[in-house]
Design an enzyme around this catalytic site. Sequence first.
Site, PDB file in Angstrom:
ATOM      1  N   ARG A 157       7.448  -1.837   6.850  1.00  0.00           N
ATOM      2  CA  ARG A 157       8.717  -2.367   6.333  1.00  0.00           C
ATOM      3  C   ARG A 157       9.772  -1.276   6.302  1.00  0.00           C
ATOM      4  NH1 ARG A 157       4.882  -1.201   2.831  1.00  0.00           N
ATOM      5  NH2 ARG A 157       5.193  -0.806   0.617  1.00  0.00           N
ATOM      6  N   CYS A 162      27.064   2.175 -10.096  1.00  0.00           N
ATOM      7  CA  CYS A 162      26.221   2.515 -11.239  1.00  0.00           C
ATOM      8  C   CYS A 162      26.218   4.029 -11.390  1.00  0.00           C
ATOM      9  CB  CYS A 162      24.788   2.048 -11.000  1.00  0.00           C
ATOM     10  SG  CYS A 162      24.686   0.360 -10.437  1.00  0.00           S
ATOM     11  N   ARG A 215       9.944   4.459   5.735  1.00  0.00           N
ATOM     12  CA  ARG A 215       8.994   5.324   5.058  1.00  0.00           C
ATOM     13  C   ARG A 215       7.579   4.730   5.072  1.00  0.00           C
ATOM     14  NH1 ARG A 215      11.229   8.206   0.854  1.00  0.00           N
ATOM     15  NH2 ARG A 215      11.912   6.375  -0.251  1.00  0.00           N
ATOM     16  N   TYR A 216       7.506   3.421   4.947  1.00  0.00           N
ATOM     17  CA  TYR A 216       6.214   2.750   4.865  1.00  0.00           C
ATOM     18  C   TYR A 216       5.844   2.181   6.232  1.00  0.00           C
ATOM     19  CZ  TYR A 216       6.644   2.801  -0.251  1.00  0.00           C
ATOM     20  OH  TYR A 216       6.752   3.171  -1.574  1.00  0.00           O
ATOM     21  N   CYS A 246      29.625  -1.282  -3.117  1.00  0.00           N
ATOM     22  CA  CYS A 246      28.936  -1.959  -4.213  1.00  0.00           C
ATOM     23  C   CYS A 246      29.974  -2.647  -5.082  1.00  0.00           C
ATOM     24  CB  CYS A 246      28.155  -0.968  -5.071  1.00  0.00           C
ATOM     25  SG  CYS A 246      26.771  -0.282  -4.194  1.00  0.00           S
ATOM     26  N   CYS A 287      23.145   5.949  -9.964  1.00  0.00           N
ATOM     27  CA  CYS A 287      22.701   5.622  -8.598  1.00  0.00           C
ATOM     28  C   CYS A 287      22.011   6.816  -7.944  1.00  0.00           C
ATOM     29  CB  CYS A 287      23.891   5.207  -7.753  1.00  0.00           C
ATOM     30  SG  CYS A 287      23.403   4.744  -6.080  1.00  0.00           S
ATOM     31  N   ARG A 319      21.531   6.970  -4.760  1.00  0.00           N
ATOM     32  CA  ARG A 319      22.045   7.114  -3.400  1.00  0.00           C
ATOM     33  C   ARG A 319      23.540   7.467  -3.425  1.00  0.00           C
ATOM     34  NH1 ARG A 319      19.930   2.033  -0.767  1.00  0.00           N
ATOM     35  NH2 ARG A 319      17.792   2.765  -0.983  1.00  0.00           N
ATOM     36  N   ASP A 354      15.252   8.360 -11.162  1.00  0.00           N
ATOM     37  CA  ASP A 354      15.048   9.424 -10.179  1.00  0.00           C
ATOM     38  C   ASP A 354      15.724  10.721 -10.630  1.00  0.00           C
ATOM     39  OD1 ASP A 354      13.572   7.906  -8.345  1.00  0.00           O
ATOM     40  OD2 ASP A 354      15.404   7.043  -7.498  1.00  0.00           O
TER      41      ASP A 354
HETATM   42  C1  LIG Z   1      11.046   0.571  -2.229  1.00  0.00           C
HETATM   43  C2  LIG Z   1      11.059   0.740  -0.793  1.00  0.00           C
HETATM   44  C3  LIG Z   1      10.546  -0.250   0.051  1.00  0.00           C
HETATM   45  C4  LIG Z   1       9.944  -1.533  -0.465  1.00  0.00           C
HETATM   46  O1  LIG Z   1       8.799  -1.294  -1.200  1.00  0.00           O
HETATM   47  P1  LIG Z   1       7.927  -2.509  -1.773  1.00  0.00           P
HETATM   48  O2  LIG Z   1       6.910  -1.835  -2.622  1.00  0.00           O
HETATM   49  O3  LIG Z   1       7.344  -3.196  -0.577  1.00  0.00           O
HETATM   50  O4  LIG Z   1       8.845  -3.399  -2.521  1.00  0.00           O
HETATM   51  C5  LIG Z   1      10.568  -0.023   1.400  1.00  0.00           C
HETATM   52  N1  LIG Z   1      11.079   1.120   1.914  1.00  0.00           N
HETATM   53  C6  LIG Z   1      11.575   2.088   1.128  1.00  0.00           C
HETATM   54  C7  LIG Z   1      12.109   3.323   1.757  1.00  0.00           C
HETATM   55  C8  LIG Z   1      11.590   1.934  -0.249  1.00  0.00           C
HETATM   56  O5  LIG Z   1      12.088   2.896  -1.028  1.00  0.00           O
HETATM   57  S1  SF4 Z   2      22.303   1.543  -7.901  1.00  0.00           S
HETATM   58 FE1  SF4 Z   2      23.699   2.471  -6.351  1.00  0.00          FE
HETATM   59  S2  SF4 Z   2      23.404   1.199  -4.516  1.00  0.00           S
HETATM   60 FE2  SF4 Z   2      22.587   0.007  -6.254  1.00  0.00          FE
HETATM   61  S3  SF4 Z   2      24.310  -1.265  -6.946  1.00  0.00           S
HETATM   62 FE3  SF4 Z   2      24.340   0.595  -8.184  1.00  0.00          FE
HETATM   63  S4  SF4 Z   2      25.751   1.998  -7.098  1.00  0.00           S
HETATM   64 FE4  SF4 Z   2      25.181   0.371  -5.668  1.00  0.00          FE
END
Ligand SMILES: *Cc1c(COP(=O)(O)O)cnc(C)c1O
Ligand code: SF4
Length: 378
Positions: free
Chosen positions: A94, A107, A90-91, A103, A110, A112, A270
């Site tokens: 990175r 959680c 996305r960025y 996991c 979560c 995801r 979220d």
């Molecule tokens: C959070 C995140 C990162 C890392 O973000 P930082 O602000 O650099 O810690 C990188 N990619 C994605 C998709 C993220 O959600």
């Molecule tokens: S938030 Fe989601 S991905 Fe992160 S440890 Fe918990 S269950 Fe696993």
Amino acid sequence: MELWQEMLRQSVDSSKDLVERFGFDPALAGRLNSLFHIRINPYYLSLIRYPGDPIWLQCIPDGKELDEDGLPEDPLAEDSHSPVPSIVHRYPDRVLFLTTSQCSMYCRFCTRKRKVGDSTKINMKYIQDGIDYIAAHPEVRDVILSGGDPLMLTDFMLERIISGLRAIPHVEIIRLGTKMPCVLPQRVTPKLCRMLKKYHPIYINTHFNHPWECTPEAKRACEMLADAGIPVGNQAVLMKGVNDNPDVMLELMRKLLAMRVRPYYLYQADITKGANHFRTPVNVGLEIMDKLRGHTSGLAIPYYVIDAPGGGGKIPLLPQYVLGRNGNQIILRNYKYEIFTYPDVEEDPKVPTPTVEKKYARKPKRPKHSYEPDKVQV
Ligand SMILES: *Cc1c(COP(=O)(O)O)cnc(C)c1O
Ligand code: SF4
């Protein structure tokens, strides 16, 4: 089998467990179990003090997860930023590298949920694709191993991935996002630390949400990582009934620092299907930030961020410290709500200061060769 693997095997992880140990109605337990995995290992389970407490809320399923809330399963549009299944890019510089669907605890909040625990969506077979993608993208200088929890991999598998990344010259730093120091600190072994420190610079971000999680075991795990030269940060999630209270948050942040963990992010929860009952008003988060800054070490203050719905990335929010402007004077308030005026520096109209607004204004086109004698205008 290592101790942590044995502990995982002893997890509460079925609808039968929910019925027998927590008195769930069998039909409800079955529906909850088929919606999202359940896994609570004996260590994390032992942190529960009473039903519905902040530890319980994070790990024991709740009927509210079944609410037809109409919310998105992929609120951060991660899937649309996914050039190969294991990468979220996305960025600019990175990427997230999803290395396992597993996991150590699932959680309940979560974000995801649609992928985590589902090995058809995050799978070893996509790992080489991920490494190939990173190798082919020289702009990627920071790789964040995520999942799932990358420390669910064996040391052997993890080392294969990390050494594969280290072989890519443009990868400067490698980060691990792991909840293990909080939910299964026994995973942090001397052997793991010896392996990780061969691949520096390595950073770890972990995930503590409540002061009760800061146990002697967790402290030892974080100290071992720090002793291996790994800076450890914390990404907490703000959640109703768990930590939506300035005193709880202050205690958590202080305890983390004392365990050599630096608070990094505090996430607004979220907007995820089946997790709406955890969300708090943004004002609660701002109020918490207001009660941290100035009242305790600056090192204890995370950034409060909203991960923008639809995938805009993390956006930091601050309480209002700038109250206004009076000509050249900026009116500010401090942490005790005392008012101060700060005389700003006059802007030189001939040398425009780049401000955020001006950055977005259309730049006037400058003639390219204005120094050429025939083009100089007087
Ligand atoms: C959070 C995140 C990162 C890392 O973000 P930082 O602000 O650099 O810690 C990188 N990619 C994605 C998709 C993220 O959600
Ligand atoms: S938030 Fe989601 S991905 Fe992160 S440890 Fe918990 S269950 Fe696993």
